[in-house]
Design an enzyme around this catalytic site. Structure first.
Site, short mmCIF file in Angstrom:
data_model
loop_
_atom_site.label_atom_id
_atom_site.label_comp_id
_atom_site.label_asym_id
_atom_site.label_seq_id
_atom_site.Cartn_x
_atom_site.Cartn_y
_atom_site.Cartn_z
N CYS A 1 -57.39 69.15 11.75
CA CYS A 1 -56.65 70.39 11.47
C CYS A 1 -55.55 70.55 12.51
O CYS A 1 -54.40 70.87 12.21
CB CYS A 1 -57.57 71.60 11.53
SG CYS A 1 -59.04 71.49 10.52
N CYS B 1 -69.33 98.89 -7.72
CA CYS B 1 -69.04 98.91 -6.28
C CYS B 1 -68.56 100.31 -5.88
O CYS B 1 -68.96 100.87 -4.87
CB CYS B 1 -67.97 97.90 -5.91
SG CYS B 1 -68.20 96.26 -6.58
N CYS C 1 -75.05 92.24 -2.72
CA CYS C 1 -74.86 93.56 -3.31
C CYS C 1 -75.11 93.49 -4.81
O CYS C 1 -75.74 94.38 -5.38
CB CYS C 1 -73.44 94.05 -3.04
SG CYS C 1 -73.35 95.49 -1.98
N CYS D 1 -70.85 103.51 -5.05
CA CYS D 1 -71.32 103.73 -3.68
C CYS D 1 -70.16 103.81 -2.70
O CYS D 1 -70.06 104.74 -1.92
CB CYS D 1 -72.24 102.58 -3.24
SG CYS D 1 -73.88 102.66 -3.96
N CYS E 1 -51.95 68.73 12.27
CA CYS E 1 -50.81 69.33 11.55
C CYS E 1 -50.50 70.72 12.10
O CYS E 1 -49.34 71.07 12.30
CB CYS E 1 -51.12 69.47 10.07
SG CYS E 1 -51.39 67.91 9.22
N CYS F 1 -57.43 72.15 1.79
CA CYS F 1 -56.74 71.39 2.83
C CYS F 1 -57.50 70.10 3.12
O CYS F 1 -56.91 69.04 3.31
CB CYS F 1 -56.64 72.25 4.08
SG CYS F 1 -55.05 72.16 4.90
#
Lengths: 106, 260
Positions: free
Chosen positions: B75, B176, B221, B179, B78, B113
């Site tokens: 990584c 979602c 959840c 709550c 580059c 990548c």
């Protein structure tokens, strides 16, 4: 090798009580939990931790299955001289890891 | 009493209409769930010696500078130094991926990548490697405010995410928003309902005894709502992540956070 994080103060005055903090990456598998295949996963925990100050034991802890993963242990000791702190974790399946740090006393 | 019961059961067969508060949380009232945690856990997150997420960051730092194969770049080959190259990146993800013409989140980008530039197999979701590398990249944005990229191509992901957030799902008929928009700050059993901002992912959850991604949290959840969770890497999750990041801006990033 498990990952560890150790915090030793950079410098201390003679007679000062210093706090040492240690954290190690370990699953601490209790030996009571079933795995995805329904079988009980074998116990894999750290059972013993010691800290030597120039070869002299200053702190020791026994750990049991109730301890959480990635155990964090913190303790204090009185800094008397510049020396090497040796931390050793021992556990199931022959797990041994040793790390060292230098405590500088001015 | 009987009459009341009878009346009550008469309407039970119909699914009630969605009663979702239409308003989102205004930016000035957005709060990280860090604020609702006990002082002990807050200290654990702040303390650079006690935060167990840092153990994964060490893995990530190693992976950042290790080439996957001798003839392939790491990584760092580059991007250079993560501290400069990756600063602020996580705060604007998910973003648009030109190659697949679809939105992509940070974990997806890392795996893309790997495949395109490193010629390596993508990491499995929730593997120590992917979590470590994602946390390492995201931690470079710690303290920076979450931003909302003005890319018009992300519009459909944003609206899809919003629709998923407000849609009732699962056997409990919750959404979602039921709550996290309507009842945040109140309690569900002993637990404080947070506003649900993904400020610190991947984060160390004490319940998990390990690091986990935002997708793991969302799947958690959904299981709690008795809905069938989307698969890891599903476009639904990327859309939800995009919407959640818009909804969380401008809160600061906290990776690696610690949560109960």
């Amino acid at each position: 090798m498990a990952r560890t994080l150790i915090n030793v103060p950079k410098a201390a005055t003679a007679g000062e009580v210093v706090t040492i903090k240690t954290l190690i990456s370990h699953p601490m598998e209790t030996g009571f939990r079933p795995g995805a295949d329904g079988r009980i996963r074998p116990r894999d925990i750290i059972t013993d931790f010691t800290c030597l100050y120039d070869g002299e034991p200053v702190f020791r802890a026994e750990l049991f299955p109730a301890a959480a993963a990635n155990p964090y242990l913190t303790f204090t000791l009185r800094a008397t001289r510049t020396g090497t702190l040796t931390f050793t974790w021992r556990g199931d399946n022959g797990f041994v890891q040793t790390e060292t740090a230098t405590l500088t006393v001015t | 009493m009987l009459a009341a019961l009878a009346t009550g059961s008469a309407g039970a067969g119909e699914i009630p209409p969605a009663e979702i508060p239409p308003s989102e949380i205004p930016p000035a009232e957005r709060r990280s769930s860090f604020d609702g945690m006990s002082p002990d856990i807050q200290a654990m997150q702040r303390d650079a010696d006690a935060n167990p997420g840092l153990l994964w960051l060490q893995d990530g730092a190693d992976l950042w500078s290790t080439a996957p194969a001798p003839d392939r770049p790491a990584c760092a080959g580059c991007h250079g130094e993560a501290a400069t190259a990756m600063r602020g990146v996580a705060a604007r993800y998910p973003t648009w991926d030109e190659a697949t013409a679809a939105p992509i989140d940070l974990q997806g980008r890392i795996n893309a990548c790997r495949r395109r530039h490193q010629g390596a197999e993508p990491y499995a979701y929730e593997s120590r490697e992917l979590l470590g590398l994602t946390a390492y990249v995201a931690a470079q944005s710690a303290g920076l405010p979450i931003t909302t990229p003005a890319d018009a191509r992300l519009g459909s992901a944003r609206s899809a995410g919003r629709a998923l957030f407000t849609r009732r799902m699962g056997q409990l008929g919750l959404s979602c928003a039921a709550c996290h928009d309507g009842n945040h700050g109140r309690r569900l059993g002993a637990a404080l309902i947070p506003q649900g901002h993904p400020t610190g992912y991947p984060l160390y959850r004490l319940e998990w005894q390990g690091l986990g991604s935002v997708q793991r949290r969302l799947r958690n959840c959904m299981t709690g709502m008795r809905a069938e969770p989307f698969a890891y890497g599903a476009p639904e999750f990327v859309a939800l992540e995009r919407y959640l990041m818009d909804r969380a801006a401008p809160l600061p990033m906290e990776t690696p956070a610690v949560r109960p």
